[in-house]
Design an enzyme around this catalytic site. Structure first.
Site, mmCIF file in Angstrom:
data_model
loop_
_atom_site.group_PDB
_atom_site.id
_atom_site.type_symbol
_atom_site.label_atom_id
_atom_site.label_comp_id
_atom_site.label_asym_id
_atom_site.label_seq_id
_atom_site.Cartn_x
_atom_site.Cartn_y
_atom_site.Cartn_z
ATOM 1 N N GLU A 83 0.854 -1.193 0.000
ATOM 2 C CA GLU A 83 0.000 0.000 0.000
ATOM 3 C C GLU A 83 0.887 1.240 0.000
ATOM 4 O OE1 GLU A 83 -2.449 2.933 0.025
ATOM 5 O OE2 GLU A 83 -3.368 0.926 -0.068
ATOM 6 N N ASP A 96 5.435 2.004 -3.128
ATOM 7 C CA ASP A 96 4.789 2.159 -4.420
ATOM 8 C C ASP A 96 4.643 0.780 -5.068
ATOM 9 O OD1 ASP A 96 5.137 2.434 -7.527
ATOM 10 O OD2 ASP A 96 4.366 4.361 -6.856
ATOM 11 N N ASP A 146 -5.886 -3.964 -6.204
ATOM 12 C CA ASP A 146 -7.048 -3.211 -5.722
ATOM 13 C C ASP A 146 -6.682 -1.732 -5.686
ATOM 14 O OD1 ASP A 146 -9.415 -2.395 -4.560
ATOM 15 O OD2 ASP A 146 -8.793 -2.929 -2.530
ATOM 16 N N PRO A 201 -1.882 8.846 -7.934
ATOM 17 C CA PRO A 201 -0.871 7.841 -7.600
ATOM 18 C C PRO A 201 -1.104 6.487 -8.249
ATOM 19 C CG PRO A 201 -1.659 8.982 -5.623
ATOM 20 C CD PRO A 201 -2.534 9.419 -6.746
#
Length: 284
Positions: free
Chosen positions: A108, A140, A158, A165
């Protein structure tokens, strides 16, 4: 006369859904995005990133069950799973219901999303972040798969929509690097927007995935707050048979797993791969 506060989603120009706001529970401009969590009378708590709805308490189970159980029950024995994104914890929660899964890595980009969701959406993760099978990496996603030395049976991307981003998570380079992390016979699935409203996303993804995998397609699910009709979830594998299994085979795996679901079942699993013509027409 009192004025009722509202928040309108800003994803589509000229078309929006609006929520009555009973209370703003949290709002911050993080390093990566504008995060809002609001209390609403109908959908419960709602999280928005940069003005776009990400999840709600009331309908999250549909999205999370379909993102997870379709690939994990399609795969004959998924032991290692990679989640890209999913900071609200719903994907992790559903993955960890599968007892044959030995390890989950979740990547995440924004650690504050995880922390806020633990506090304001505790039922999304439902303690999943404390499971010893889970490793959480704040990084990232594109950089992670480019450098990753591990491999996985199922990869679930997801991400948010391909703006800000998350834009890099829809590129050909990301998909190429992602495949190097996938074991032979593995499955990759990804959030791919609402084709009625975001048709170009389906076309772009299909063109990129079909160059990398023997079997690239989509399956669909209706999620009320992702407005515009059916949501498309990208599907990619080198084993085409995994997308064509019978309801009886899937039901046997569900029975062995032994946990309940609210939306997903074997018939829904099979039917999800039946694409309307307007979506098929985008797969060029």
């Amino acid at each position: 006369m009192s004025v009722t506060a509202t928040v309108s989603e800003t994803l589509y120009p000229g078309y929006a859904q609006t929520f009555t706001v009973e209370k703003v529970l949290f709002e911050i401009k993080t390093e990566h995005q504008h995060l809002q969590i609001i209390e609403t009378p109908f959908m419960g708590r709602v999280m928005l990133l940069d003005g776009v709805v990400q999840t709600t308490e009331r309908d999250e189970f549909i999205y999370h069950e379909m993102m997870v159980h379709v690939p994990l029950f399609a795969h004959p024995n998924p032991k290692r799973v990679l989640i890209i994104g999913g900071g609200d914890g719903g994907i992790l929660r559903e993955v960890l219901k599968h007892k044959n899964v030995e390890h989950v890595t979740q990547v995440e980009i924004d650690g504050s999303v995880i922390e806020m969701c633990k506090e304001y959406f505790p039922n999304h993760s439902a303690g999943a972040y404390d499971d010893p099978r889970a490793t959480i990496v704040i990084a990232d996603g594109k950089e992670f798969v480019a450098q990753c030395q591990d491999t996985f049976d199922v990869i679930i991307a997801d991400s948010t929509d391909p703006i800000g981003p998350a834009e890099v998570l829809f590129t050909a380079d990301f998909y190429k690097d992602e495949k190097t992390c996938l074991n032979p016979g593995g499955i990759m699935v990804a959030q791919n927007g609402v084709p009625f409203m975001q048709g170009q996303e389906v076309t772009n993804t299909f063109q990129r995935l079909s160059k990398l995998y023997r079997d690239a397609s989509f399956y669909v699910s209706p999620v009320p707050t992702y407005i515009g009709g059916l949501m498309a979830l990208a599907w990619a594998s080198d084993d085409a048979s995994l997308r064509q299994q019978s309801a009886d085979v899937i039901q046997q795996r569900i029975d062995r797993a032994g946990f309940p679901t609210r939306f997903y079942n074997a018939d829904v699993h099979v039917a999800a791969f039946a694409l309307p013509n307007y979506i098929r027409e985008l797969m060029v």
